[in-house]
Scaffold this motif. Sequence first.
Motif, PDB file in Angstrom:
ATOM      1  N   LEU A  76       0.824  -1.207   0.000  1.00 29.60           N
ATOM      2  CA  LEU A  76       0.000   0.000   0.000  1.00 29.60           C
ATOM      3  C   LEU A  76       0.860   1.260   0.000  1.00 29.60           C
ATOM      4  O   LEU A  76       0.527   2.261  -0.658  1.00 29.60           O
ATOM      5  CB  LEU A  76      -0.926  -0.012   1.214  1.00 29.60           C
ATOM      6  N   CYS A 133      -1.106   6.395  -6.834  1.00 32.84           N
ATOM      7  CA  CYS A 133      -2.405   5.754  -7.090  1.00 32.84           C
ATOM      8  C   CYS A 133      -3.521   6.514  -6.375  1.00 32.84           C
ATOM      9  O   CYS A 133      -3.380   6.871  -5.196  1.00 32.84           O
ATOM     10  CB  CYS A 133      -2.388   4.301  -6.598  1.00 32.84           C
ATOM     11  N   LYS A 147      -7.809  -1.856  -8.209  1.00 34.52           N
ATOM     12  CA  LYS A 147      -6.688  -2.406  -8.973  1.00 34.52           C
ATOM     13  C   LYS A 147      -5.558  -2.936  -8.095  1.00 34.52           C
ATOM     14  O   LYS A 147      -4.709  -3.688  -8.570  1.00 34.52           O
ATOM     15  CB  LYS A 147      -6.135  -1.341  -9.925  1.00 34.52           C
ATOM     16  N   ILE A 148      -5.557  -2.541  -6.832  1.00 39.43           N
ATOM     17  CA  ILE A 148      -4.524  -3.022  -5.910  1.00 39.43           C
ATOM     18  C   ILE A 148      -5.125  -3.985  -4.886  1.00 39.43           C
ATOM     19  O   ILE A 148      -4.736  -5.154  -4.794  1.00 39.43           O
ATOM     20  CB  ILE A 148      -3.826  -1.845  -5.185  1.00 39.43           C
ATOM     21  N   ARG A 159       3.884   1.567  -1.285  1.00 43.09           N
ATOM     22  CA  ARG A 159       4.445   1.731  -2.627  1.00 43.09           C
ATOM     23  C   ARG A 159       3.407   2.266  -3.610  1.00 43.09           C
ATOM     24  O   ARG A 159       3.720   3.085  -4.477  1.00 43.09           O
ATOM     25  CB  ARG A 159       4.987   0.385  -3.129  1.00 43.09           C
ATOM     26  N   ALA A 160       2.167   1.802  -3.464  1.00 45.36           N
ATOM     27  CA  ALA A 160       1.105   2.299  -4.339  1.00 45.36           C
ATOM     28  C   ALA A 160       0.869   3.796  -4.109  1.00 45.36           C
ATOM     29  O   ALA A 160       0.647   4.553  -5.058  1.00 45.36           O
ATOM     30  CB  ALA A 160      -0.179   1.514  -4.089  1.00 45.36           C
ATOM     31  N   ASN A 161       0.928   4.239  -2.845  1.00 48.19           N
ATOM     32  CA  ASN A 161       0.771   5.660  -2.548  1.00 48.19           C
ATOM     33  C   ASN A 161       1.913   6.478  -3.128  1.00 48.19           C
ATOM     34  O   ASN A 161       1.714   7.576  -3.665  1.00 48.19           O
ATOM     35  CB  ASN A 161       0.696   5.877  -1.032  1.00 48.19           C
ATOM     36  N   GLU A 208      -7.971   3.447  -8.039  1.00 49.44           N
ATOM     37  CA  GLU A 208      -6.929   2.493  -8.407  1.00 49.44           C
ATOM     38  C   GLU A 208      -6.499   1.662  -7.203  1.00 49.44           C
ATOM     39  O   GLU A 208      -6.275   0.450  -7.322  1.00 49.44           O
ATOM     40  CB  GLU A 208      -5.727   3.244  -8.990  1.00 49.44           C
ATOM     41  N   MET A 209      -6.392   2.313  -6.045  1.00 46.74           N
ATOM     42  CA  MET A 209      -6.001   1.591  -4.829  1.00 46.74           C
ATOM     43  C   MET A 209      -7.058   0.550  -4.443  1.00 46.74           C
ATOM     44  O   MET A 209      -6.723  -0.566  -4.031  1.00 46.74           O
ATOM     45  CB  MET A 209      -5.821   2.587  -3.688  1.00 46.74           C
ATOM     46  N   ASP A 228       3.588   5.734  -5.727  1.00 37.69           N
ATOM     47  CA  ASP A 228       3.439   5.759  -7.186  1.00 37.69           C
ATOM     48  C   ASP A 228       2.303   6.673  -7.647  1.00 37.69           C
ATOM     49  O   ASP A 228       2.073   6.823  -8.846  1.00 37.69           O
ATOM     50  CB  ASP A 228       3.189   4.343  -7.720  1.00 37.69           C
TER      51      ASP A 228
END
Length: 289
Positions: free
Chosen positions: A183, A191, A199-200, A185-187, A195-196, A189
Amino acid sequence: MNKNIERTFVAPACIIVAIATQIPFILTIIFSTLRWNILRPDQGIKFVGIKNFKYYLTDSEFYIICLQTIVLIGSALVLCMVFGYLIALMLDCDVPGKTLSRTLILSPFFVMTTTTGVLWKTTILNTNYGWVGTIADMLGIKAIDFVSYYSRPLLVFLFVWQWMPFFVLVLLGGLQGIPEEVLERANLDGCNWFEMTFKIKLPMIFNHMQVALMLGLIFLVKEFGLILTTTSGGPGQKTYTLTYYIYKALFSGSNVGRAASLSVITVVVTLTVINLIFRTIKKRRELYQ
């Protein structure tokens, strides 16, 4: 050697499960080949082969009830999954009152289905002394008889009210099992919420979704008490499901053989649908991977 030891420990559980599930099912298959009217002992018990199955498979009423079961349970299953996931997302957030909210949302799951049916039909939906009737009198309007005029939507609503907490429980466990590193890393990037969320998080809890769908389907297919205490299958046969149809075949028709054959058909249909769900989720998971 290790595998033999593992099998030794697992064997007692497998034997107990086999005895508890397979022996009754084998007896049901045997009963399905018999002509046995419990109100006419003078006719005796006779072997009729697959005639009981032919009776239902050539009866248009059976297909109507089968389709009706798919629509009712399918609608409830989809709503349970959608709202269960959204509520699980809210409960996964660190907000004030989270513990109390979890308790209130999960509480319907621990109420007996017959109690749920009686509660909604008499205390809430009754047009004379229920909440609906009382509020309608206060507003000076005519109370709506949901049980008579909106029986199918009502039944779907009650299914969702009763079993959605189970979906919330399973999906919330999946969300809380997602590693924080993913989570973060997604932040980083960039997202956004959509998307979070879809898609995650959603692809990472496919296994939990599979468990919730398959067990939820089993729970809903065998649901009987809720139908009996609210609509009793009515009006007419509008809220009949295969499970309630089995009940009517046995206790109204007093025909053990036909009820048993219908039970076998229901199990086969349920297992087929579960297999389709499993294959569909597996393909979707492979696409995301």
